[in-house]
Scaffold this motif. Structure first.
Motif, PDB file in Angstrom:
ATOM      1  N   ILE A 187      -1.521   0.803   2.238  1.00 42.23           N
ATOM      2  CA  ILE A 187      -1.207   1.598   3.166  1.00 42.23           C
ATOM      3  C   ILE A 187       0.483   2.239   3.706  1.00 42.23           C
ATOM      4  CG2 ILE A 187      -0.403   1.093   5.809  1.00 42.23           C
ATOM      5  CD1 ILE A 187      -3.444   0.413   5.764  1.00 42.23           C
ATOM      6  N   SER A 188       1.062   1.134   2.681  1.00 43.42           N
ATOM      7  CA  SER A 188       2.580   1.857   2.934  1.00 43.42           C
ATOM      8  C   SER A 188       3.417   1.265   1.629  1.00 43.42           C
ATOM      9  CB  SER A 188       3.540   1.200   3.726  1.00 43.42           C
ATOM     10  OG  SER A 188       4.603   0.735   4.153  1.00 43.42           O
ATOM     11  N   GLY A 189       4.445   1.644   0.721  1.00 43.47           N
ATOM     12  CA  GLY A 189       5.587   1.442   0.184  1.00 43.47           C
ATOM     13  C   GLY A 189       4.819   2.401  -1.116  1.00 43.47           C
ATOM     14  N   LEU A 190       5.326   1.753  -2.006  1.00 48.33           N
ATOM     15  CA  LEU A 190       5.396   2.615  -3.311  1.00 48.33           C
ATOM     16  C   LEU A 190       4.120   3.655  -4.047  1.00 48.33           C
ATOM     17  CD1 LEU A 190       6.711   3.375  -6.215  1.00 48.33           C
ATOM     18  CD2 LEU A 190       6.357   1.575  -7.428  1.00 48.33           C
ATOM     19  N   TYR A 191       2.843   2.996  -3.242  1.00 55.96           N
ATOM     20  CA  TYR A 191       1.730   3.405  -3.482  1.00 55.96           C
ATOM     21  C   TYR A 191       0.726   3.913  -2.140  1.00 55.96           C
ATOM     22  CZ  TYR A 191       2.699   1.634  -8.622  1.00 55.96           C
ATOM     23  OH  TYR A 191       3.180   1.570  -9.799  1.00 55.96           O
ATOM     24  N   LYS A 192       1.536   4.420  -1.627  1.00 55.51           N
ATOM     25  CA  LYS A 192       1.386   4.666  -0.518  1.00 55.51           C
ATOM     26  C   LYS A 192       0.243   5.544  -0.970  1.00 55.51           C
ATOM     27  CE  LYS A 192       2.553   6.513   4.550  1.00 55.51           C
ATOM     28  NZ  LYS A 192       2.947   7.133   5.322  1.00 55.51           N
ATOM     29  N   SER A 193      -0.733   5.682   0.459  1.00 53.15           N
ATOM     30  CA  SER A 193      -2.293   6.570   0.194  1.00 53.15           C
ATOM     31  C   SER A 193      -3.238   6.379  -0.562  1.00 53.15           C
ATOM     32  CB  SER A 193      -1.817   8.054   0.992  1.00 53.15           C
ATOM     33  OG  SER A 193      -0.499   7.975   1.764  1.00 53.15           O
ATOM     34  N   ARG A 194      -2.317   5.926  -1.602  1.00 52.37           N
ATOM     35  CA  ARG A 194      -3.629   5.470  -2.868  1.00 52.37           C
ATOM     36  C   ARG A 194      -4.608   5.160  -2.970  1.00 52.37           C
ATOM     37  NH1 ARG A 194      -1.186   6.207  -7.544  1.00 52.37           N
ATOM     38  NH2 ARG A 194       0.108   7.197  -7.259  1.00 52.37           N
ATOM     39  N   LYS A 195      -5.975   5.724  -3.046  1.00 51.67           N
ATOM     40  CA  LYS A 195      -7.562   5.174  -2.707  1.00 51.67           C
ATOM     41  C   LYS A 195      -7.612   4.776  -3.845  1.00 51.67           C
ATOM     42  CE  LYS A 195      -8.624   8.405   1.019  1.00 51.67           C
ATOM     43  NZ  LYS A 195     -10.413   8.844   1.540  1.00 51.67           N
ATOM     44  N   ILE A 196      -8.147   2.962  -3.682  1.00 46.50           N
ATOM     45  CA  ILE A 196      -8.969   2.288  -5.369  1.00 46.50           C
ATOM     46  C   ILE A 196      -9.920   1.351  -4.528  1.00 46.50           C
ATOM     47  CG2 ILE A 196      -8.879  -0.183  -6.179  1.00 46.50           C
ATOM     48  CD1 ILE A 196      -5.678  -0.444  -4.968  1.00 46.50           C
ATOM     49  N   ILE A 197     -10.904   2.694  -5.448  1.00 49.34           N
ATOM     50  CA  ILE A 197     -12.506   2.214  -5.346  1.00 49.34           C
ATOM     51  C   ILE A 197     -12.825   0.892  -6.296  1.00 49.34           C
ATOM     52  CG2 ILE A 197     -14.959   3.463  -5.641  1.00 49.34           C
ATOM     53  CD1 ILE A 197     -12.915   4.612  -4.120  1.00 49.34           C
TER      54      ILE A 197
ATOM     55  N   ASN B  75      -7.347  -6.368  -2.314  1.00 48.91           N
ATOM     56  CA  ASN B  75      -6.216  -5.350  -1.451  1.00 48.91           C
ATOM     57  C   ASN B  75      -4.984  -5.956  -0.892  1.00 48.91           C
ATOM     58  OD1 ASN B  75      -6.449  -3.538   0.439  1.00 48.91           O
ATOM     59  ND2 ASN B  75      -7.815  -4.289   1.487  1.00 48.91           N
ATOM     60  N   ILE B  76      -5.284  -7.379  -0.530  1.00 47.64           N
ATOM     61  CA  ILE B  76      -3.593  -7.525   0.008  1.00 47.64           C
ATOM     62  C   ILE B  76      -3.060  -7.907  -0.862  1.00 47.64           C
ATOM     63  CG2 ILE B  76      -2.786  -9.919   1.205  1.00 47.64           C
ATOM     64  CD1 ILE B  76      -4.549  -8.271   2.725  1.00 47.64           C
ATOM     65  N   SER B  77      -3.216  -8.310  -2.174  1.00 49.32           N
ATOM     66  CA  SER B  77      -2.182  -8.168  -3.407  1.00 49.32           C
ATOM     67  C   SER B  77      -1.370  -6.916  -3.958  1.00 49.32           C
ATOM     68  CB  SER B  77      -2.950  -8.812  -4.576  1.00 49.32           C
ATOM     69  OG  SER B  77      -3.325 -10.320  -4.529  1.00 49.32           O
ATOM     70  N   TYR B  78      -2.098  -5.794  -3.781  1.00 45.28           N
ATOM     71  CA  TYR B  78      -2.190  -4.282  -4.075  1.00 45.28           C
ATOM     72  C   TYR B  78      -1.241  -3.977  -2.903  1.00 45.28           C
ATOM     73  CZ  TYR B  78      -6.170  -4.709  -6.669  1.00 45.28           C
ATOM     74  OH  TYR B  78      -6.970  -4.534  -7.211  1.00 45.28           O
ATOM     75  N   GLU B  79      -1.068  -4.362  -2.205  1.00 43.88           N
ATOM     76  CA  GLU B  79      -0.678  -3.892  -0.598  1.00 43.88           C
ATOM     77  C   GLU B  79       0.677  -4.862  -0.560  1.00 43.88           C
ATOM     78  OE1 GLU B  79       0.345  -1.595   2.346  1.00 43.88           O
ATOM     79  OE2 GLU B  79      -1.950  -1.916   1.425  1.00 43.88           O
ATOM     80  N   PHE B  80       1.100  -5.493  -1.272  1.00 51.09           N
ATOM     81  CA  PHE B  80       2.494  -6.768  -1.203  1.00 51.09           C
ATOM     82  C   PHE B  80       3.223  -6.191  -2.428  1.00 51.09           C
ATOM     83  CE2 PHE B  80       0.997 -10.388   1.068  1.00 51.09           C
ATOM     84  CZ  PHE B  80       1.576 -10.808   1.684  1.00 51.09           C
ATOM     85  N   ALA B  81       1.863  -5.721  -3.499  1.00 48.40           N
ATOM     86  CA  ALA B  81       2.879  -4.730  -4.783  1.00 48.40           C
ATOM     87  C   ALA B  81       3.527  -3.416  -4.658  1.00 48.40           C
ATOM     88  CB  ALA B  81       1.963  -5.758  -5.963  1.00 48.40           C
ATOM     89  N   SER B  82       2.851  -2.791  -3.791  1.00 48.51           N
ATOM     90  CA  SER B  82       3.295  -1.994  -3.543  1.00 48.51           C
ATOM     91  C   SER B  82       4.576  -0.926  -2.466  1.00 48.51           C
ATOM     92  CB  SER B  82       2.073  -1.187  -2.280  1.00 48.51           C
ATOM     93  OG  SER B  82       2.810   0.316  -2.522  1.00 48.51           O
TER      94      SER B  82
ATOM     95  N   LYS C  93     -11.166  -9.327 -12.746  1.00 49.11           N
ATOM     96  CA  LYS C  93     -11.533  -8.536 -13.972  1.00 49.11           C
ATOM     97  C   LYS C  93     -10.608  -6.921 -13.121  1.00 49.11           C
ATOM     98  CE  LYS C  93     -14.205  -5.972 -17.277  1.00 49.11           C
ATOM     99  NZ  LYS C  93     -15.344  -6.119 -17.368  1.00 49.11           N
ATOM    100  N   PHE C  94     -11.613  -7.290 -12.053  1.00 50.67           N
ATOM    101  CA  PHE C  94     -11.001  -5.701 -11.747  1.00 50.67           C
ATOM    102  C   PHE C  94      -9.837  -5.942 -10.915  1.00 50.67           C
ATOM    103  CE2 PHE C  94     -10.311  -3.351  -7.187  1.00 50.67           C
ATOM    104  CZ  PHE C  94     -10.361  -2.275  -8.102  1.00 50.67           C
ATOM    105  N   ILE C  95      -9.002  -7.026 -10.078  1.00 50.79           N
ATOM    106  CA  ILE C  95      -7.617  -7.351 -10.028  1.00 50.79           C
ATOM    107  C   ILE C  95      -6.747  -6.772 -11.309  1.00 50.79           C
ATOM    108  CG2 ILE C  95      -5.552  -8.796  -9.376  1.00 50.79           C
ATOM    109  CD1 ILE C  95      -8.054 -10.152  -7.355  1.00 50.79           C
ATOM    110  N   ASN C  96      -7.184  -7.376 -12.536  1.00 41.03           N
ATOM    111  CA  ASN C  96      -6.210  -7.169 -13.609  1.00 41.03           C
ATOM    112  C   ASN C  96      -6.492  -5.718 -13.890  1.00 41.03           C
ATOM    113  OD1 ASN C  96      -5.720  -9.300 -13.853  1.00 41.03           O
ATOM    114  ND2 ASN C  96      -6.684  -9.998 -15.659  1.00 41.03           N
ATOM    115  N   GLN C  97      -7.449  -5.139 -14.070  1.00 41.64           N
ATOM    116  CA  GLN C  97      -7.382  -3.573 -14.273  1.00 41.64           C
ATOM    117  C   GLN C  97      -6.152  -2.826 -13.464  1.00 41.64           C
ATOM    118  OE1 GLN C  97     -11.646  -2.942 -14.744  1.00 41.64           O
ATOM    119  NE2 GLN C  97     -12.003  -3.629 -16.235  1.00 41.64           N
ATOM    120  N   THR C  98      -5.815  -3.348 -12.026  1.00 38.53           N
ATOM    121  CA  THR C  98      -6.114  -2.406 -11.736  1.00 38.53           C
ATOM    122  C   THR C  98      -4.455  -2.655 -10.919  1.00 38.53           C
ATOM    123  OG1 THR C  98      -7.964  -2.196  -9.858  1.00 38.53           O
ATOM    124  CG2 THR C  98      -5.704  -1.413  -8.747  1.00 38.53           C
ATOM    125  N   ALA C  99      -4.226  -3.582 -11.551  1.00 45.29           N
ATOM    126  CA  ALA C  99      -3.109  -4.422 -11.623  1.00 45.29           C
ATOM    127  C   ALA C  99      -2.026  -3.493 -13.185  1.00 45.29           C
ATOM    128  CB  ALA C  99      -2.386  -5.692 -11.345  1.00 45.29           C
TER     129      ALA C  99
END
Length: 181
Positions: free
Chosen positions: A4-14, A56-63, A80-86
């Protein structure tokens, strides 16, 4: 899902379709983060994300600049997915593959915010175990908050340490805080 917001705002994660998850909707997530934004500076807090699912929530905090994020889920595919995305986004997310209740029983990790998004079909007793373990084991820092996401059909207002709740569509967030006993 999107950030939603921050450094990675609008980035889609599939996320892979085979993960056993129900990500928080964008509308509910945006509303939740508006509340949190009025309580904390994101770059000054630590976060524990329980039943992390897709992250999902972790990425938002990080962003938004949070540097200390721990995500816990018992599903190997989710971790595994969280590790790859992070790693792909260079996000400071540490993952722990564990049953959340066993983690809470043994953990000494103290954070400002604990976010829990357990299965919506949990009973009130199962939901109640989360704040019970968080507060019994002193896992929140002073002025910290536990936020539990659940269906609007579940009422957690009688659970110890309950403070208030907010409803967004079919989603509800219940807030639990340290109270004088």
């Amino acid at each position: 899902m999107r950030i939603i917001s921050g450094l990675y705002k609008s980035r889609k994660i599939i996320a892979p379709k085979n993960l056993p998850v129900r990500p928080t909707t964008d509308m509910a997530k945006e509303s939740l983060f508006n509340i949190i934004n009025n309580l904390y500076y994101f770059d000054e807090i630590s976060v524990l994300d329980l039943f992390a699912g897709t992250g999902n929530i972790s990425y938002e905090f990080a962003s938004r600049g949070t540097e200390s994020i721990t995500s816990v889920d018992q599903n190997f595919g989710c971790i595994k997915f969280i590790n790859q995305t992070a790693e792909a986004f260079d996000m400071p997310i540490q993952t722990i593959k564990s049953d959340v209740f066993k983690f809470l029983e043994k953990s000494k990790l103290q954070t400002n915010i604990i976010f829990a998004d357990p299965p919506y079909d949990f009973s009130v007793e199962q939901f109640s175990r989360i704040p019970d373990l968080v507060f019994e084991n002193n896992l929140l820092l002073e002025d910290g908050v536990l936020i539990v996401e659940h269906s609007k059909h579940t009422n957690l207002s009688d659970v110890r340490h309950f403070s208030y709740s907010k409803s967004y569509g079919g989603n509800m967030f219940s807030f639990f805080e340290i109270t004088e006993s």
